[in-house]
Design an enzyme around this catalytic site. Structure first.
Site, short mmCIF file in Angstrom:
data_model
loop_
_atom_site.label_atom_id
_atom_site.label_comp_id
_atom_site.label_asym_id
_atom_site.label_seq_id
_atom_site.Cartn_x
_atom_site.Cartn_y
_atom_site.Cartn_z
N THR A 292 0.36 -33.21 0.13
CA THR A 292 -1.05 -33.49 -0.14
C THR A 292 -1.11 -33.39 -1.65
O THR A 292 -0.20 -32.82 -2.26
CB THR A 292 -2.00 -32.44 0.53
OG1 THR A 292 -1.91 -32.57 1.95
CG2 THR A 292 -3.45 -32.59 0.13
N THR B 137 -4.11 -37.20 1.02
CA THR B 137 -2.88 -36.81 1.70
C THR B 137 -2.40 -37.84 2.70
O THR B 137 -3.17 -38.64 3.21
CB THR B 137 -3.12 -35.47 2.44
OG1 THR B 137 -1.88 -34.96 2.91
CG2 THR B 137 -4.06 -35.61 3.62
N ASN C 262 -0.57 -36.12 5.00
CA ASN C 262 -0.25 -34.89 5.70
C ASN C 262 1.07 -34.34 5.16
O ASN C 262 1.10 -33.91 4.02
CB ASN C 262 -0.24 -35.04 7.23
CG ASN C 262 -0.26 -33.67 7.90
OD1 ASN C 262 -0.63 -32.70 7.27
ND2 ASN C 262 0.16 -33.58 9.14
N ASP D 217 -2.81 -32.80 12.57
CA ASP D 217 -3.85 -31.85 12.16
C ASP D 217 -4.86 -31.59 13.28
O ASP D 217 -5.70 -30.68 13.17
CB ASP D 217 -4.59 -32.37 10.91
CG ASP D 217 -3.92 -31.89 9.62
OD1 ASP D 217 -3.03 -31.03 9.70
OD2 ASP D 217 -4.28 -32.39 8.55
N SER E 8 -7.85 -28.87 5.88
CA SER E 8 -8.05 -27.70 5.03
C SER E 8 -8.37 -28.12 3.58
O SER E 8 -8.54 -27.25 2.72
CB SER E 8 -6.79 -26.84 4.99
OG SER E 8 -6.51 -26.35 6.27
N GLY F 81 -1.34 -27.60 2.75
CA GLY F 81 -1.62 -27.31 4.16
C GLY F 81 -2.60 -26.16 4.28
O GLY F 81 -3.66 -26.15 3.65
N1 GLY Z 1 -3.13 -32.52 6.17
C1 GLY Z 1 -3.50 -31.31 5.61
C2 GLY Z 1 -4.97 -31.08 5.68
O1 GLY Z 1 -5.74 -32.02 5.73
O2 GLY Z 1 -5.38 -29.95 5.72
#
Ligand code: GLY
Length: 568
Positions: free
Chosen positions: A378, A396, A398, A420, A450, A471
């Site tokens: 990200t 991101t 991910n 996610d 997040s 993350g």
């Molecule tokens: N893919 C990480 C987040 O969106 O938290």
């Protein structure tokens, strides 16, 4: 030394790439810059340079942020993207604060148990390494919507630098060359990925010119036709054809129907500051505010910096906030997320009423939560200008390079954001995060995030723009930058550099970077019954941030990674 990599004529279309031969690796990174007119910090020096040049040539921070977003898709493919999604917090020069959600959505054909086998067990890797892992991309629609509603330049102007970088190439920075080499085996599983990230089946070396012809063509179609250049026509055909090569479910209907959403920001206060964060489907804004609310009654001034009591206090706030995340947070368009309750100071007071200054509380048995083995990707970037615009963007695919699948003929990677979602209650995702009904998979639903792009204002003026990748550690990284600057009164450079720690309720562990805790603090925390205190296997976060100071700006790129902090 850090002169522009681009010389720009009056016409934005006449970008000329100035190649710098035999530069040391350090040229690809600059951690701090100071200026009066505008500032940008991102994970890529080339992308930051694009943003700075846009502002120097009359564009606003919004124009610059959109241009940086497209440039990152070219220069930082691990997380910069066309095939992923993200969130933008925006303070406009007229004083409005806005939140733009361009998170991916589950395809229309997604279903609750799509990552389970007939026995109801999770199929390993399905939500991470396959076409099925991809959500409907949101980045192109989001960036273009921000530009149309709040930018001042044309689509062609903001896309020109990214097109140039993709078409003419650039000398590959050493960190990106290393990443390509690290993921080589995964890229080789997909011919289009191998074509993008390998040089005729050999690894690229740092300094080699790296060109991306297919990606340049996709960017040109976007410049020409706007969102239809991506969500309809040739690129949409290529995405749907790519789905057919695997078990993917993204359809033409999903692509043409994708919409970014402007949402009401999470607005809270912390001492004398206003804190603006991203609402669900990100958990970031709520959790940052919830933890600040829990910390606010305590003194955390300079004298409390790096103290075991401070770490204990913050860990206990983190433990409670992440437990709430697992239970209550998901896409508000599909689940009644109790947003107001969670950000209420009275709720924080009650939630923290069992805080014991002497002892750690019990997260129950560590259970199924596990620390991720995947690297955490990200990327976050921050931009401010002297007109009063401030932009905070986290975007991101991910995990690093998403599902590692390049859309053949279109030159960009697909995300693996479906992971996610809570793919099964009680089963942790790749970041060790747990979830429940609130974040269960449903067609067209957005998966919980997040990402925590944050803007701090003081007396209605933007003061600090920050956020991070990482993350589950995104939220605690953002919290620590805020506490370091707002409470501990550290300079932004020190606040970002300062070693970090992280707790996420389950697993019941404090992860810490080298230097974050010394032996005395570790033993004091153990005396308080903190059970798992372990060195983090990863660097925690990458908080590229900008602050307003002394009638100008200071831009900081996180020294944990190569990146570009620029200002003028
Ligand atoms: N893919 C990480 C987040 O969106 O938290």
């Amino acid at each position: 030394m850090f002169k522009n990599l681009f010389s720009i004529g009056q016409n934005f279309k006449s970008y000329t790439l100035v190649l710098i031969i035999c530069l040391p690796a350090v040229t690809w990174a600059q951690t701090v810059a100071e200026g009066k007119q505008g500032a940008v910090a991102s994970r890529s020096m080339l992308a930051s340079q694009v943003g700075l040049d846009i502002m120097k040539n009359g564009g606003s921070a919004v124009d610059a942020a959109v241009a940086v977003g497209f440039a990152l898709a070219v220069t930082y493919p691990s997380a910069g993207n066309l095939g992923g999604g993200g969130f933008m917090m925006l303070h406009t020069e007229s004083g409005e604060v806005l939140a733009l959600d361009f998170r991916e959505t589950a395809p229309g054909l997604a279903s609750k148990n799509m990552f389970l086998d007939d026995a109801g067990s999770v199929v390993k890797g399905l939500s991470i390494e396959t076409h099925l892992a991809a959500g409907v991309p949101g980045s192109v629609a989001g960036l273009l919507d921000a530009l149309e509603k709040h930018g001042t330049l044309s689509r062609q102007q903001v896309l020109a630098p990214a097109i140039k970088l993709a078409e003419e190439g650039f000398p590959l920075p050493s960190d990106i060359a290393e990443q390509f080499s690290k993921h080589q085996k995964e890229f080789q599983k997909h011919p289009a990925s191998a074509r993008s990230f390998m040089n005729q089946n050999k690894t690229y070396q740092a300094g080699e010119i790296w060109k991306q012809a297919d990606l340049a063509n996709t960017l040109k179609l976007i410049a020409q036709h706007g969102r239809d250049g991506f969500y309809k026509g040739k690129v949409a055909e290529l995405i749907v054809a790519e789905m057919g090569r695997g078990n993917g479910r993204i359809s033409h209907k999903d692509l043409s129907g994708y919409e970014p959403v402007w949402r009401e920001p999470i607005r809270g206060t912390y001492r004398s500051f206003d804190i603006w964060g991203m609402p669900p489907p990100s958990s970031g804004g709520i959790l940052v505010q919830q933890m600040l609310n829990m910390l606010e009654p305590y003194t955390l001034d300079k004298s409390r910096r790096n103290r075991e009591e401070t770490i204990h206090l913050m860990v206990e706030a983190e433990r409670r906030a992440y437990a709430d995340r697992a239970e209550y947070l998901g896409d508000p368009d599909h689940y009644p997320v109790p947003v107001k309750k969670l950000q209420d100071k009275a709720y924080a007071k009650q939630r923290f009423s069992d805080f014991n200054a002497q002892y750690a509380s019990d997260s129950e048995a560590i259970g199924p939560g596990k620390w991720p083995e995947e690297s955490r990707e990200t990327t976050h970037y921050s931009v401010m200008d002297a007109k009063g615009n401030a932009v905070s963007v986290t975007t991101t695919l991910n995990t690093a390079y998403g599902n590692k699948i390049v859309v053949a003929g279109a030159g960009f990677l697909l995300n693996n954001e479906m992971d996610d979602f809570s793919i099964k209650p009680g089963v942790a995702n790749t970041y060790g995060l747990l979830g429940n009904e609130a974040n269960a998979i449903a067609p067209n639903k957005r998966m919980l995030s997040s990402m925590s792009p944050t803007i701090v204002t003081l007396d209605d003026k933007p003061l600090l723009v920050t956020g991070s990748p990482g993350g589950s550690t995104i939220i605690t990284t953002t919290l620590q930058v805020l506490v370091n600057v707002l409470d501990h009164q550290m300079t932004l450079a020190s606040a970002v550099k300062s070693p970090r720690f992280h707790h996420q309720w389950k697993p019941n562990k404090i992860f810490y970077e080298p230097g974050a805790l010394n032996e005395t603090e570790i033993s004091a925390l153990k005396n308080k019954k903190h059970v798992g205190i372990v060195p983090s296997p990863w660097k925690i976060g990458d908080a590229n941030s900008v602050i307003r100071r002394n009638r100008g700006f200071i831009s900081v790129s996180d020294p944990r990674n190569m990146g570009g902090a620029l200002a003028y």
